[in-house]
Write an enzyme that holds these catalytic residues in place. Structure first.
Site, mmCIF file in Angstrom:
data_model
loop_
_atom_site.group_PDB
_atom_site.id
_atom_site.type_symbol
_atom_site.label_atom_id
_atom_site.label_comp_id
_atom_site.label_asym_id
_atom_site.label_seq_id
_atom_site.Cartn_x
_atom_site.Cartn_y
_atom_site.Cartn_z
ATOM 1 N N LYS A 200 0.858 -1.178 0.000
ATOM 2 C CA LYS A 200 0.000 0.000 0.000
ATOM 3 C C LYS A 200 0.893 1.226 0.000
ATOM 4 O O LYS A 200 1.710 1.414 0.904
ATOM 5 C CB LYS A 200 -0.903 -0.015 1.224
ATOM 6 C CG LYS A 200 -1.786 1.218 1.311
ATOM 7 C CD LYS A 200 -2.802 1.100 2.418
ATOM 8 C CE LYS A 200 -3.634 2.357 2.497
ATOM 9 N NZ LYS A 200 -4.630 2.284 3.573
ATOM 10 N N ARG A 210 -10.814 9.769 2.103
ATOM 11 C CA ARG A 210 -10.672 10.452 3.398
ATOM 12 C C ARG A 210 -11.795 11.460 3.603
ATOM 13 O O ARG A 210 -12.185 11.727 4.740
ATOM 14 C CB ARG A 210 -9.284 11.088 3.500
ATOM 15 C CG ARG A 210 -8.175 10.017 3.557
ATOM 16 C CD ARG A 210 -6.775 10.595 3.524
ATOM 17 N NE ARG A 210 -5.762 9.539 3.420
ATOM 18 C CZ ARG A 210 -4.472 9.759 3.192
ATOM 19 N NH1 ARG A 210 -4.034 11.000 3.076
ATOM 20 N NH2 ARG A 210 -3.634 8.751 3.102
ATOM 21 N N LYS A 253 -2.164 -1.552 -3.816
ATOM 22 C CA LYS A 253 -3.042 -0.388 -3.747
ATOM 23 C C LYS A 253 -2.212 0.886 -3.794
ATOM 24 O O LYS A 253 -1.208 0.957 -3.091
ATOM 25 C CB LYS A 253 -3.811 -0.469 -2.432
ATOM 26 C CG LYS A 253 -4.678 0.719 -2.143
ATOM 27 C CD LYS A 253 -5.276 0.559 -0.791
ATOM 28 C CE LYS A 253 -6.108 1.782 -0.501
ATOM 29 N NZ LYS A 253 -6.677 1.771 0.816
ATOM 30 N N SER A 279 -10.293 5.420 -4.522
ATOM 31 C CA SER A 279 -11.243 6.526 -4.656
ATOM 32 C C SER A 279 -10.795 7.587 -5.664
ATOM 33 O O SER A 279 -11.599 8.085 -6.445
ATOM 34 C CB SER A 279 -11.481 7.157 -3.284
ATOM 35 O OG SER A 279 -10.260 7.603 -2.720
ATOM 36 N N TYR A 318 -15.072 0.889 -6.764
ATOM 37 C CA TYR A 318 -16.327 1.625 -6.611
ATOM 38 C C TYR A 318 -17.184 1.502 -7.868
ATOM 39 O O TYR A 318 -18.331 1.927 -7.880
ATOM 40 C CB TYR A 318 -16.029 3.099 -6.275
ATOM 41 C CG TYR A 318 -15.166 3.212 -5.032
ATOM 42 C CD1 TYR A 318 -15.736 3.041 -3.764
ATOM 43 C CD2 TYR A 318 -13.792 3.417 -5.110
ATOM 44 C CE1 TYR A 318 -14.958 3.087 -2.621
ATOM 45 C CE2 TYR A 318 -13.001 3.474 -3.975
ATOM 46 C CZ TYR A 318 -13.588 3.307 -2.741
ATOM 47 O OH TYR A 318 -12.807 3.347 -1.617
#
Ligand code: PBG
Length: 327
Positions: A200, A210, A253, A279, A318
């Site tokens: 990550k 966030r 990620k 995101s 998403y």
């Protein structure tokens, strides 16, 4: 002239029709590749659009169950849960993270009760619970490792008690996979899996997330635990170590800027590899298509197949519902 050269070889023959293209496609997307992230918040009958993530919502638990039902009906096998914690419940020792009646634990119980076959994964990290917005415990301005990992192991047991199928530690503390595996075994949760966020990166692409959880770090950044974007050998080391410590699935990620890392990790481990289409990657495609600058569906499907081409077995995205509809 060899028959593998022009004019005997003509690459366009295999691209000539939809059916020939389908026949020779090297990679395929399937609904079973998807993990759908879900944001849950306190309250009833509430649904809030995340400003930097158009068409993506935070739900209260009652409405989250409806959303989960849609996800299940589309054939998506798994959800990844994140809880938004009210400011007054945040501290520097993860009190709310361990609360058996906490929002995350309630959400897991409710979803497993309604949809027992759905694979429920839970994010494990302190940032949504931390008054400092960091993934571990803070002492004298430092994010301390071993105490944080111990707490994350307790948090994992709490999620397993609620019924989580997989624990997904996203904190990047050293040694936490081993500590979590041992804690789960000690408590009899032999069948609770671990999907480790192994590689990550300290990324600028987490901004919208966030916003969604109101979890931005209160001081400094996450560079002492999340990885430097320059590195790939280090990602392999992290993933191999997590596999040895007991991770059932390892993750890379973010996704799109790190496709080379997905490939490198895929070749280094024997466990399935997942990738998180984060995101900021979602926000970029949504923003550009809202301006008419990109075709949303095409850009989305192209990004998703790129993950498969890079070697990902699973994709947290998403776009899961939208892509599932198109498949
Ligand atoms: C929390 C966590 C983050 C994401 C997943 N788990 C944010 C962070 O590390 O700051 C990011 C997900 C996304 O951007 O979609 N540890």
């Amino acid at each position: 002239m060899s028959i593998s050269e022009y004019p005997y070889f003509r690459g366009r023959r295999l691209r000539a029709t939809e059916n020939t293209r389908r026949m020779v496609a090297e990679n395929h997307l399937s609904v079973s590749d998807f993990i759908a992230p879900l944001f849950v918040m306190e309250g009833k009958n509430g649904k809030v659009e995340i400003p930097s993530m158009p068409d993506y919502f935070r739900f209260t638990l009652d409405l989250l169950l409806k959303e989960t039902e849609e996800i299940r009906e589309l054939g998506i096998p798994s959800v990844l849960l994140f809880a938004k914690v009210p400011e007054e419940k945040k501290d520097n020792k993860g009190t709310e993270a361990l609360n058996p009646a906490g929002l995350m634990q309630q959400a897991v119980r409710a979803i497993k009760k309604e949809f027992p076959e759905l694979v429920v994964m839970t994010d494990v990290a302190l940032d949504p619970y931390s008054s400092y917005g960091h993934d571990g415990i803070v002492k004298e301005g430092q994010i301390i490792n071993d105490e944080s990992a111990e707490l994350l192991a307790k948090m994992s047991v709490s999620h397993a008690e609620a019924g989580a199928d997989f624990i997904a530690p996203s904190d990047m503390m050293d040694g936490r996979i081993l500590m979590i595996r041992e804690a789960l075994e000690d408590e009899g949760f032999h069948n609770t899996g671990i999907m480790s966020y192994s590689a990550k990166y300290a990324s600028g692409y987490y901004g919208p997330f966030r916003d969604a959880l109101d979890s931005a770090p209160g001081f400094g950044d996450k560079k002492t635990y999340q990885m430097d974007p320059s590195n790939v050998k280090e990602a392999i080391k992290e993933a191999v170590t997590d596999e040895q410590e007991g991770a059932d699935i390892v993750m890379v990620k973010p996704g799109l800027p790190y496709l080379d890392v997905v490939r490198a990790v895929k070749e280094a481990v024997s466990v399935p590899v997942s990738v998180y289409n984060v995101s900021g990657e979602y926000a970029m495609i949504k923003a550009a298509s809202a301006n008419g600058w990109l075709d949303e569906e095409q850009a989305m499907m192209e990004a998703l197949i790129a993950f498969k081409r890079a070697g990902a077995d699973l994709i947290a995205t998403y776009f899961a519902k939208n892509a599932a509809r198109l498949l």
